[in-house]
Every structure is written in structure tokens, then in C-alpha cells.
Design a protein around this motif. Sequence first.
Motif, PDB file in Angstrom:
ATOM      1  N   TYR A 268       5.600  29.020 122.961  1.00 14.82           N
ATOM      2  CA  TYR A 268       4.213  29.169 123.388  1.00 14.82           C
ATOM      3  C   TYR A 268       3.647  30.430 122.739  1.00 14.82           C
ATOM      4  O   TYR A 268       4.108  31.543 123.015  1.00 14.82           O
ATOM      5  CB  TYR A 268       4.154  29.277 124.906  1.00 14.82           C
ATOM      6  N   SER A 269       2.703  30.267 121.848  1.00 14.96           N
ATOM      7  CA  SER A 269       2.157  31.418 121.127  1.00 14.96           C
ATOM      8  C   SER A 269       0.701  31.634 121.502  1.00 14.96           C
ATOM      9  O   SER A 269      -0.073  30.689 121.603  1.00 14.96           O
ATOM     10  CB  SER A 269       2.229  31.203 119.617  1.00 14.96           C
ATOM     11  N   THR A 270       0.351  32.884 121.704  1.00 16.02           N
ATOM     12  CA  THR A 270      -1.015  33.209 122.102  1.00 16.02           C
ATOM     13  C   THR A 270      -1.570  34.298 121.197  1.00 16.02           C
ATOM     14  O   THR A 270      -0.892  35.282 120.927  1.00 16.02           O
ATOM     15  CB  THR A 270      -1.032  33.790 123.537  1.00 16.02           C
ATOM     16  N   LYS A 291       1.601  33.641 133.732  1.00 15.27           N
ATOM     17  CA  LYS A 291       2.255  32.694 132.832  1.00 15.27           C
ATOM     18  C   LYS A 291       3.735  32.681 133.151  1.00 15.27           C
ATOM     19  O   LYS A 291       4.365  33.736 133.188  1.00 15.27           O
ATOM     20  CB  LYS A 291       2.091  33.136 131.377  1.00 15.27           C
ATOM     21  N   TRP A 303       7.976  33.011 124.517  1.00 15.56           N
ATOM     22  CA  TRP A 303       6.583  33.428 124.587  1.00 15.56           C
ATOM     23  C   TRP A 303       6.328  34.394 123.427  1.00 15.56           C
ATOM     24  O   TRP A 303       7.058  35.376 123.279  1.00 15.56           O
ATOM     25  CB  TRP A 303       6.301  34.202 125.868  1.00 15.56           C
ATOM     26  N   GLN A 305       3.108  36.628 121.885  1.00 15.13           N
ATOM     27  CA  GLN A 305       1.701  36.905 122.113  1.00 15.13           C
ATOM     28  C   GLN A 305       1.195  38.085 121.303  1.00 15.13           C
ATOM     29  O   GLN A 305       1.900  39.051 121.071  1.00 15.13           O
ATOM     30  CB  GLN A 305       1.431  37.136 123.593  1.00 15.13           C
ATOM     31  N   PRO A 317       4.034  37.160 130.931  1.00 11.57           N
ATOM     32  CA  PRO A 317       4.661  35.848 130.725  1.00 11.57           C
ATOM     33  C   PRO A 317       6.151  35.960 131.049  1.00 11.57           C
ATOM     34  O   PRO A 317       6.815  36.882 130.586  1.00 11.57           O
ATOM     35  CB  PRO A 317       4.450  35.595 129.232  1.00 11.57           C
ATOM     36  N   CYS A 319      10.089  34.112 132.284  1.00  5.84           N
ATOM     37  CA  CYS A 319      10.986  32.965 132.195  1.00  5.84           C
ATOM     38  C   CYS A 319      11.919  32.962 133.390  1.00  5.84           C
ATOM     39  O   CYS A 319      12.532  33.989 133.709  1.00  5.84           O
ATOM     40  CB  CYS A 319      11.850  33.036 130.943  1.00  5.84           C
ATOM     41  N   PHE A 330      10.703  36.802 124.709  1.00  8.29           N
ATOM     42  CA  PHE A 330       9.351  37.329 124.849  1.00  8.29           C
ATOM     43  C   PHE A 330       9.091  38.263 123.681  1.00  8.29           C
ATOM     44  O   PHE A 330       9.800  39.254 123.502  1.00  8.29           O
ATOM     45  CB  PHE A 330       9.243  38.097 126.175  1.00  8.29           C
ATOM     46  N   SER A 332       5.997  40.351 121.928  1.00  6.52           N
ATOM     47  CA  SER A 332       4.618  40.697 122.235  1.00  6.52           C
ATOM     48  C   SER A 332       4.102  41.858 121.403  1.00  6.52           C
ATOM     49  O   SER A 332       4.811  42.827 121.139  1.00  6.52           O
ATOM     50  CB  SER A 332       4.549  41.071 123.722  1.00  6.52           C
ATOM     51  N   THR A 346       6.977  41.355 130.790  1.00  3.69           N
ATOM     52  CA  THR A 346       7.568  40.067 131.065  1.00  3.69           C
ATOM     53  C   THR A 346       8.556  40.192 132.211  1.00  3.69           C
ATOM     54  O   THR A 346       8.930  41.301 132.607  1.00  3.69           O
ATOM     55  CB  THR A 346       8.290  39.537 129.804  1.00  3.69           C
TER      56      THR A 346
END
Lengths: 482, 249
Positions: A268-270, A291, A303, A305, A317, A319, A330, A332, A346
Amino acid sequence: MSKYTEEQLEEELKTQEYKYGFYTDIESDTFPVGLNEDVVRAISKKKNEPQWMTDWRLEAFRIWEKMEEPEWANVHYEKPKFQDIAYYSAPKKKPKLNSLDEVDPELLDTFKRLGISLDEQKKLANVAVDIVMDSVSVATTFKKTLGEKGIIFMPISEAIQEHPELVRKYLGTVVPTTDNFYAALNSAVFSDGSFCYIPKGVKCPMELSTYFRINEGGTGQFERTLVVADKGSYVSYLEGCTAPSRDENQLHAAVVELIAMDDAEIKYSTVQNWYPGNKEGKGGVYNFVTKRGLCENNAKISWTQVETGSAVTWKYPSCVLKGNNSVGEFYSIAVTNNHQQADTGTKMIHLGKNTRSTIISKGISAGKSQNSYRGLVQINSRAENARNFSQCDSLLMGNECGAHTFPYIETKNKSAQIEHEATTSKIGEDQLFYCNQRGIDTEKAIALIVNGFSKEVLNKLPMEFAVEAQKLLEISLEGSVG
Amino acid sequence: MLKIENLKAEINGKAILKGLNIEVKAGEVHAIMGPNGAGKSTLANVIAGKEEYEVTGGSIELNNEDISELAPEERAHNGVFLSFQYPVEIPGVSVTNFIKTAINETRKAKGLEDMPAKDMLKMIREKSELLEIDRKFLSRSLNEGFSGGEKKRNEIFQMAMLEPKLAILDETDSGLDIDALRIVANGVNKLKSKDNAVIVITHYQRLLDYIVPDFVHVLHDGKIVKTGDASLALELEAKGYDWIKQELV
Ligand SMILES: Nc1ncnc2c1ncn2[C@@H]1O[C@H](COP(=O)(O)OP(=O)(O)OP(=O)(O)O)[C@@H](O)[C@H]1O
Ligand SMILES: [Mg+2]
């Protein structure tokens, strides 16, 4: 409350209309400001939702009413006035535009600076991906190709109509309505978002993407995203947003739930680029996002981001590594400039055996901004041989900004192996002069240094997204020195 | 090429350069020697335009144009290159990416398009062969974890890529082993032409066996106090600086 029939609802809404000066203008139809049970019902009705959905929202609303807005994040802002927000805003029926000349020039300018190709600008401006303009998804594409593989990718409002059994089964299972203040609020009033289901063993052949954008002044955005990857499936999901300048604080409280069943993988990339407010810190979006992903046996959730926007960002975000051998990641990059505040990080909750998690966080602060990393690694008693590696690097520009790292580690199992590394560095005059001496001006030099600093995370993004993200980093740090 | 007259510069209110004169013509090699703290690196930095130094008097002309008001990157675009005594590290930025950016930014300043990737690759191949640089090296983060000698060699690699008009090598020889010294010096010699000029700042005669200077200057206490030919370097090597200091009194 007693039974509440459709007619009663309609009746009551009429009176409400009168009372609040309910209006529907041609441009957009926006509910009057304020939140109560009737507004929640009205949202649900507007979307033609089944009763179970309405009830679910109402329950969330009642929970929310009793909750207090959290105070613990390392951010300071004027609390949104929840009764001054309009909770529903349908988009203007966007006409298919004939040329880019008809598109909001500010939006185009942003696209241009991001280096988005003309073709893509056209697509973005009149919708080819599943674009969430304001609260309702305006269009969905790819549907057919995906449909052939049995993949469902559609606005969640449509999914509630077309696949109620799936939505009902999974909605709120990872982020329960009771989870936190913003999640409860979102559950009560979420307007739209995306739903994605990948059937057993299917590898989704393309990156699924949505572009979110806040449009109406004063409308809160409450997106709801639910991604379900069935056993052995794979999906890469991209979420990005660009927003034109706003003068008013805007609340955004999204909820994203990911479910990776046995042997499934979700990436999931933001890229988040909401209006951060002006140089003095006025205006800008408040971004309070929940998230969370759930991993079953051998499943993996990553994740990634890149956060450059928003006046205030509060986002972790997480898990839940429930299954044995499951993996959470994660990656970021959070950039803050001027008066922006970010409190992100996270949570990695290790429940299963041999679970592994990796956290790479890169914080870049400039101007008078404050950038906090807050991470929790929790190893539960049954989680034999859990491993975590965390690395939190901060890069400071100038003397007025701040970087803070709050790593929390809770271990209830002795076999756990946890490593944490943290560094803080500054862009030095010497580095800048070195670049200048090679013909690279200071602005470009900063971009280069920042990109280098962020490389481990940028590398995790899908290719096109990485290019866009790099440009975004450059843009957000413009004017941060000198 | 370079003409410096009565240059005075200070840092944090402390005067370092105290009326320095030097003229370097195209095609020439000049060596600047002098005791520690004399102001050699300061001179190099001031020519390159480092902003911490305040120029309080005199002029710096490059090709008859006063450059003392130009930003460091503009001086670089005009062909000034400084091989740093202490090259800095830029984590996460590969040597290749860095040099590509440097070349393209310089081209942009001249109104040119980016160098086509094919040409860039060819040039990288040529220059890395010239300086016997392993290609793997080019993918590493700039100067991060480089040995002292590797850093210096990388400086000269960048010089080779950027093809400057005026190259100032600030103690490029320190830290190089004997073989590396020869390779780097050969590289510099190959890049020399009648259209460019080199200033080498060094403490040791050794480098000047390879890069033979037309002039040797002694910088002491912020001024050029003696100028001679290549033999001056030999004399300094033999006698040290005291006799010059005494001459001054
Ligand atoms: N930032 C600074 N603040 C104060 N003094 C400085 C600063 N930078 C340099 N100096 C001083 O300026 C003088 C000249 O320094 P410079 O580095 O130019 O000497 P150098 O001739 O290159 O010496 P070396 O042979 O050791 O490299 C030294 O006395 C040094 O301490
Ligand atoms: Mg020096």
C-alpha cells in the motif's frame, strides 16, 4: 430510539431542511453543517444504503459522541469544531472537459510541477483512475480488465450495493468503530472511498490507484478504504492526492483497513500532498488517519508513504501480525516545512510465531516545523522468535525546526530480537558549498541531498510514483533555505 | 585566465588573506606551497566563492571578468573547479547521480539540453578508465566510507567529467598512495591543454615531479611572498620555510 421508518426519516429531514436552511445548489449538494443522528441517517439514505449499514453508522456515531478527542500526539492545533463541518458533499457532476484549458489552473500547475505528463494530466483532470473528488467517487476504470480476474475495485458506496456480503463481513474488522475518536467519526459519516477484493491466488496485474482531492471549502473528508486480499493473492495499491490551496482548516479523517489472508501480500503506497497552510501557518488540512492491516499466516503487508502535505498530520499505519511467519513493513518519508506538524509512525503488533517487521522512517524538517516519529513494536507472549528492525533518521534544515523520535517497545516474549537505530543529521553548509562548487545551486542541492537521504524509502515505491514523489519532495522544500 | 589583485579576505572577523596577488595564464600550471594555516585553502575557497569568507578588498578576475560577486555555482558554470582538501559525504547520492546532476545543471545554466544518456555513459567510461576507477565505485554514495585516497581520486574524476577551465587542486596528493599519485597526476596531465590552467596546492615536491609547474609560489601569512620556477619547490623541500620567513623580516 424507536423504529424509524423511511417516511419518518423523510418527514424529519424536511423539517431539518427548514430549520438549518438545507440547500442543494446546482454546483454541489452539500449538507448543512453539524452532526447528529439525523445527519448520519441522511448520509446513509442519500447513498441508498441497506439497513445494516445505517445501523452500523449510527452505532459508530453513538460511540463517537461519548469519546474525547485525543490529546497525546506531539502536535498543537486549534481543534476542529465538529459542529461547523458539513458532513456530506457530492461532487459537481463533472462535465467531460474538452481541453485542459477548462481545468482548474491551480490544479494543473500542481500537476505540471509534479512532472505529470500531459496525457496523464488530462486523465487526472477528467478521470480515468478511480478519482475521489470530494466525497463521492466520480468514476471507476479498469473495472473490466479486473473483472475478468474476479478482482473487485470500486467505490465503497457501490460495493455496499453490489457486494454487501463482502463489505459487511470485513468492514470494521481491522479498525473497529470503537478504535479511536477519528475512526469512530469516520465510521459514522464516511462518504466514500474504495473497496478492493482480490480473489484466492490472483495476482493483480496492475497497480490500483486512487487520487484523492479535497474540493469544497469547509467539507470534511471521511474516506473509507477496505482492501481484502484473499489467500495467496497479491495487490499493489497506490493512493495519492493533490489539493489546491485553501484558506480554511479542513479536517480529513480517513480509515484504511487491509486484510491479507494466508500467503497473501498487500503493498500500500501513499503520496500525500495536501495543502499545508501558508508560510505563516494559516490554513491547511488536518489529516487524522487510521490505517491498519491484518496479516494471517505467511502474509505480508508493506506500507510505504511519502507525506509532504497537511498542516497537521497524525497517522500511524500499522500491522497486526496475527498469523505465523507473517511480515509487516513500514517505509516512510515525512517532510515538514514552515509551520507544519507531523506526528507519524507505525505500530507493529506481533502475535504470531516467527513474525518479522521492518520500520524505516525518514523525517525531514525545515522552517519552523515539528516532525515526530512515534513507533510501537509490541511482541506478545505467544509470538515466539519475533524480529523487528527499526531505523529512524531525521534530517534538519535550519535551526528553528524540530525532530523527535519516540520508539516504544513492549516485549512479552524473551525470544524476541529487536533492533533500533536512530540518527539525526543536518544539511551542512559544507555539503551545500560542495554541490554549489560543482555547479548545482542550493535549491537543487537540497533536493539532491534529501533524495539521497530518502532513497531507501523512495526505492520501495512503484517506479512512476517514485519519480512523482521525488519531485514532490523538491516542491515542498522550495524556499526552505536562504 | 585568472587575475587576482590585492585580495583581502577574512572569516569571522579574522583577516586571512592580506593583499594577495597572483596571475595565471591559460596553459599554465602553478603550484602554491606554504606552511599550515598560511591561507592556501582560504584562497581556494575564496576563488570558488564560499560565502563564509568575506572579501574585504581587491579583485578576482576570470577571463577579464570580475567574478567576486558571483554565486559559487555561477563560478563553477564559468569553469572554476575546486578539488577539495576535505571532500564532503552525501549519503544516498551515488557518484554517478551526483556528476550527472552537476553536468546537467551546468549545461542548463548555459541554455543547453541535458546531456544524452548515451554520451554521459561514454564519457563516464572514458574518464573512469583514465583514472583507473572501478565502475562499482561509481554506484556508491558520494564519498561515504571512501578512503582518503579514494576521495581524492573521485575529486579528479569529477574534474575530468566537468572539464573546467581553471582547476584548483587543494592537497589532492595527500592521502594518495604512490601508485594512486602517479595515476591521478597522469590524469591531470592528460586533461591539461593550452586552453585551461591548473593551480596545485601542495606540501610536497613529490607531486610536482609528475605535474611539473611553470611557477611555484610561497603563500605565507595571507600573501604570496615568493615566486619562482619548479626548482623553488626543490629548495623548499630541502630547506623548509624558515629561510623565507627570515627574508621577510
Ligand atoms: N571558520 C574559521 N574561523 C576562524 N578561523 C578560520 C576559519 N577557517 C579557517 N580559519 C583560519 O584561517 C587560517 C588559514 O586556514 P587555511 O585552511 O586557509 O590554511 P591552509 O594554508 O590551507 O593550511 P593547511 O596547509 O593546513 O591546509 C588558519 O589559521 C585557520 O585556522
Ligand atoms: Mg589547506
